[in-house]
Design an enzyme around this catalytic site. Structure first.
Site, mmCIF file in Angstrom:
data_model
loop_
_atom_site.group_PDB
_atom_site.id
_atom_site.type_symbol
_atom_site.label_atom_id
_atom_site.label_comp_id
_atom_site.label_asym_id
_atom_site.label_seq_id
_atom_site.Cartn_x
_atom_site.Cartn_y
_atom_site.Cartn_z
ATOM 1 N N ASP A 143 0.990 -1.196 0.010
ATOM 2 C CA ASP A 143 -0.136 0.037 -0.023
ATOM 3 C C ASP A 143 0.629 1.276 0.067
ATOM 4 O OD1 ASP A 143 -2.732 -1.134 -0.044
ATOM 5 O OD2 ASP A 143 -2.322 -1.802 2.036
ATOM 6 N N ASP A 201 -6.807 -4.251 -5.269
ATOM 7 C CA ASP A 201 -6.383 -2.979 -4.454
ATOM 8 C C ASP A 201 -5.096 -2.420 -5.146
ATOM 9 O OD1 ASP A 201 -7.907 -4.687 -2.818
ATOM 10 O OD2 ASP A 201 -8.012 -3.134 -1.278
#
Length: 424
Positions: A143, A201
């Site tokens: 991330d 994601d």
């Protein structure tokens, strides 16, 4: 006398047109002004502790979750987040800089500053961005794009400093260190039962690699991004262009399993996952100008537009969840989708359908059902998002990334319309 009358009529007409335009954009100005007010209130409240606002603490009803998941609660009880302490309910939930959402609050401050020029926002945007500096040497998550591109990436555009380039490049190198050349993808998680998990994601983190390529000219970043996008395209999507959340790979690159960790079940279409997909492949076309990415982004967008049946366009948390007036919506998925479609519409001949759908979403989010009243909602801009219903986490609550992509969608909309804050 006739000329004077003619000039007077022209002036009155221009004034009427100007007033009409301003009236038409009141919804937009209200959304921006509310965002500034809310973000400043959070920045002031949190000043000093090194924490970021993430959401609001909420609990859950086990029977309700069972109904939404179409399962006996006994089956998933062990995977649920522990109920938060009663005294925390309704209060601000914060996170530290190593949380995957840490970059969104500074990013929102940067967008609000860019939209308005309000100089009161600038020192907070800088301060909350600088808090994230240690992430430039962090390797334990995929991330990194969310954390650094949303914060330092916007800082580079709006307030360049000598140190920003090295932060972005170092972080991109750390993201590349999670790439396995045999598998052809960037590893997402370092937890769980999977051998090499990749989540949808992760497509959102490729923008960090695109930025590093622009800053350095080194094509290694593009090579990693392209291979990851191609691997995801090959294995993450069903024939109808809905996406699984998680695909885990064996060491030889073959698929170990496909799951939907945060959705209703493995075969369902988790709403935010679909939004990540259309955004990610639109960004890939922007970077590579490869028609396969454009066609794929359009196919996902068309699927979203056909599958979401809510009147306001804001999807239920999962497309396959039991639908009722009690089924939680996911404003974060709507905001991400709007961002993607505002960009996608500029790449295709029939782009107006994407512009129109994105504007519908943006107007819905800017309406009273989703936009918070100033001074409420613990300072968050939007209401009604879902983090992970499957785990009893952040159900029907504001989320910092919903706010970030809402502001990004406003920015893209205003650019398309040729609007500035002063002309609203």
């Amino acid at each position: 006398m006739k000329n004077t009358l003619k000039l007077t009529l022209i002036a009155a007409l221009l004034l009427a047109v100007s007033c009409t335009c301003r009236d038409e954009n009141l919804w937009l100005k209200n959304a921006i002004d509310t965002s500034v007010s809310q973000l400043l209130s959070q920045a002031v409240e949190l000043e000093g502790p090194g924490e970021m606002p993430r959401s609001i603490w909420v609990g859950y009803d086990l029977d309700f979750l069972g109904w939404q998941l179409d399962q006996d609660p006994a089956i998933f009880r062990d995977s649920l987040r522990k109920q938060c302490a009663p005294e925390l309910l309704g209060k601000l939930r914060t996170c530290d800089i190593y949380n995957w959402t840490s970059g969104f609050f500074p990013g929102s401050l940067w967008y609000a500053y860019e939209l308005t020029g309000n100089k009161e926002l600038l020192p907070y945007a800088k301060d909350y961005t600088n808090i994230l500096f240690p992430i430039s040497s962090y390797t334990e998550t995929h991330d990194l794009g969310f954390m650094i591109e949303c914060s330092y990436g916007n800082a580079l555009r709006l307030s360049p400093a000598d140190t920003i380039k090295s932060v972005i490049v170092n972080t991109a190198d750390n993201l590349c260190s999670r790439f396995d050349s045999n598998i052809g993808a960037i590893r997402s998680w370092d937890f769980g039962p999977w051998n090499f998990p990749v989540i949808i994601d992760n497509m959102m983190n490729l923008d960090l690699l695109f930025e590093a390529n622009r800053l350095t000219g080194d094509n290694k970043y593009l090579d990693v991004a392209r291979r990851h996008a191609d691997k995801t395209m090959a294995n993450h999507f069903r024939e109808d262009h809905t996406s699984w959340h998680v695909v885990s790979y064996n060491n030889d690159g073959t698929v170990q399993c496909r799951q939907t960790f945060q959705g209703k079940n493995d075969d369902s279409a988790w709403a935010r996952g679909q939004a990540w997909g259309v955004y990610g492949y639109t960004a890939c076309y922007r970077q590579f100008k490869d028609e396969k990415y454009l066609n794929f982004a359009c196919a996902i967008a068309d699927m979203i537009m056909s599958r979401v049946t809510t009147q306001d366009g804001v999807p239920y948390w999962d497309y396959d969840a039991p639908a009722s007036d009690k089924t939680p919506r996911d404003a974060s998925a709507a905001a991400v989708t709007a961002c993607a479609l505002f960009e996608l519409g500029g790449f295709v001949q029939d782009g107006q359908k994407y512009y129109d759908y994105a504007e519908k979403l943006l107007r819905s989010l800017a309406g009273p059902d989703y936009l918070a009243e100033p001074g409420t909602n613990c300072g968050f801009v939007l209401k009604h998002s879902v983090g992970s219903l499957h785990h009893g986490s952040e159900i029907d609550t504001p989320l910092n990334y919903a706010d970030y992509y809402f502001l990004e969608a406003i920015k893209r909309y205003m650019a398309l319309k040729g609007l500035t804050y002063k002309t609203l």
